[in-house]
Design an enzyme around this catalytic site. Sequence first.
Site, short mmCIF file in Angstrom:
data_model
loop_
_atom_site.label_atom_id
_atom_site.label_comp_id
_atom_site.label_asym_id
_atom_site.label_seq_id
_atom_site.Cartn_x
_atom_site.Cartn_y
_atom_site.Cartn_z
N HIS A 169 98.80 87.48 69.62
CA HIS A 169 97.85 86.65 68.88
C HIS A 169 96.60 87.45 68.54
O HIS A 169 96.00 88.06 69.41
CB HIS A 169 97.48 85.40 69.69
CG HIS A 169 98.64 84.48 69.86
ND1 HIS A 169 98.90 83.46 68.98
CD2 HIS A 169 99.65 84.48 70.74
CE1 HIS A 169 100.02 82.85 69.34
NE2 HIS A 169 100.49 83.45 70.42
N TYR A 175 91.98 75.11 69.56
CA TYR A 175 91.16 74.19 70.35
C TYR A 175 90.56 73.15 69.41
O TYR A 175 90.17 73.48 68.28
CB TYR A 175 89.99 74.92 71.01
CG TYR A 175 90.37 76.05 71.95
CD1 TYR A 175 90.83 75.78 73.24
CD2 TYR A 175 90.25 77.39 71.57
CE1 TYR A 175 91.16 76.81 74.12
CE2 TYR A 175 90.57 78.42 72.44
CZ TYR A 175 91.03 78.13 73.71
OH TYR A 175 91.35 79.15 74.57
N PRO A 203 90.44 75.71 83.04
CA PRO A 203 91.47 76.40 82.25
C PRO A 203 91.02 76.80 80.84
O PRO A 203 91.68 77.63 80.21
CB PRO A 203 92.61 75.38 82.18
CG PRO A 203 91.99 74.06 82.48
CD PRO A 203 90.82 74.33 83.37
N LYS A 224 91.45 82.02 81.74
CA LYS A 224 90.99 83.22 82.43
C LYS A 224 91.56 83.40 83.84
O LYS A 224 91.48 84.49 84.41
CB LYS A 224 89.45 83.21 82.53
CG LYS A 224 88.77 83.44 81.21
CD LYS A 224 88.99 84.87 80.75
CE LYS A 224 88.76 85.04 79.28
NZ LYS A 224 89.37 86.23 78.72
N TYR A 258 86.51 86.86 75.42
CA TYR A 258 87.72 86.06 75.24
C TYR A 258 88.97 86.95 75.33
O TYR A 258 89.94 86.62 76.01
CB TYR A 258 87.66 85.31 73.90
CG TYR A 258 88.78 84.31 73.74
CD1 TYR A 258 88.70 83.07 74.36
CD2 TYR A 258 89.90 84.59 72.97
CE1 TYR A 258 89.73 82.15 74.24
CE2 TYR A 258 90.93 83.68 72.84
CZ TYR A 258 90.85 82.46 73.47
OH TYR A 258 91.86 81.55 73.35
C1 PHB Z 1 97.82 77.65 77.93
O1 PHB Z 1 98.64 78.17 77.19
O2 PHB Z 1 98.15 76.98 78.92
C2 PHB Z 1 96.37 77.85 77.62
C3 PHB Z 1 96.01 78.64 76.53
C4 PHB Z 1 94.68 78.85 76.24
C5 PHB Z 1 93.71 78.24 77.01
C6 PHB Z 1 94.06 77.46 78.08
C7 PHB Z 1 95.40 77.25 78.39
O3 PHB Z 1 92.41 78.44 76.70
#
Ligand code: PHB
Length: 393
Positions: free
Chosen positions: A76, A204, A296, A300, A388
């Site tokens: 990604h 997000y 989450p 991280k 990030y």
């Molecule tokens: C996930 O794939 O579980 C996941 C991905 C990105 C995040 C949090 C969780 O910021």
Amino acid sequence: MSTTTRTQVIIVGGGPSGLMLSHILAQAGIESIILERTSRQHVLSRIRAGVLEAGTVQMLRQHGLAQRLDTEGSVHNGTGIVWAGHEQFFIDVKKHTGRTMMTYGQTAITEDLYAARDAAGGVIIEAAADVALHDITGSRPWASYRQDGVMQRIEADFIAGCDGFHGVSRRSIPETVLQTFEKVYPFGWLGVMSRTPPVPEIIYANHPDGFAMCSQRNPMLSRYYVQCPLSDTPEDWSDDRFWNALTTRMGPVIADQIETGPSIEKSIAPLRSFVAEPMRWGQLFLVGDAAHIVPPTGAKGLNLAFSDVFYLSRALIDFYRTGKGSGLDSYSETALRRVWSATRLSWWLTNLLHRFPEQTAIDQRLQEAELDFLRRNEDAQRALARPYVGEPF
Ligand code: PHB
Ligand code: APR
């Protein structure tokens, strides 16, 4: 009758941190024994986040652990954010940092690690009950545990506490030495796994109903989340209710790309920021969730666990090769610098993207204004992209 065994490093906990540490140490010719309270089946049943920083991917490759990752994981270049009916805005992490992330589930990494330890004849003692640590500040620390009703003893040079948030290692450090910092967020994440093709990007959403996100594990496995009250249970969320909440919060353009289907897993996780300092006491070194928990948001947790493993494995290898303890002496300070950086990022993203219970209309608009600032400001995007994708080790 009890027996006494001797090794170089006792590793308490057979989660990702403990497995990775024992793998790297073994490659450098350093012996370790893992003491795991539960079973391998239990460890492998836990579903956690699935985004790997560039440095984590590099570390897995360097240690011969990336064969399946490189076939099943996907690269990604950045992450999408949506809010207030805007078009998706993409933080181009690759453009700003030259580096990329990969999606690959923590469960798959743990499977790969178990396979690698098995192939190398690594010692993992499962169902080790009542693990206790002794003489931690002496030069010959040891651990006791009970297996099949019999007490056992292992002596070592060092102990690595890789036993997660509820483990025994952190609690073995006196309260007069250990300082802890904690924040519990007033909401949870309802996570759903479904055997459906995921939307291409990690996305997000900030929405007045609450946070939502789209993620993935492989081309036929999607992972989605919606923010929910901590008092909810998974039974409160039928699949229909979940898909409705997700698609409403994502907005119509992304909703059109989401392929819904039956959930194959549904669970609610609380959100917490927690850091324990120092990460070393005597011959005991804390690693991963034993020392810190992040919410989450930003994924991280595993990346931070592996950065601890990176620093500690280097320090131990250096010690056994040269007799110098300088890496061990600076372990806590070095690891904590990265821990606080990731703790800040996940706290900042959590605040930016979630609906807080006492939030009013102006708080919602201020979050939206902050997101708008991010969209219009390349410097702000770069400032987000660096932590990030992961600070270099
Ligand atoms: C996930 O794939 O579980 C996941 C991905 C990105 C995040 C949090 C969780 O910021
Ligand atoms: N004795 C032996 N083993 C123990 C004990 C104990 N007293 N207490 C806990 N354990 C084991 C747990 O059963 C678990 O398998 O330690 C392991 C800790 O694993 P994790 O909790 O997964 O922690 P860690 O290996 O540091 O991995 C960090 O996991 O929680 C996620 O987001 C986090 O991705 C990050 C990763």
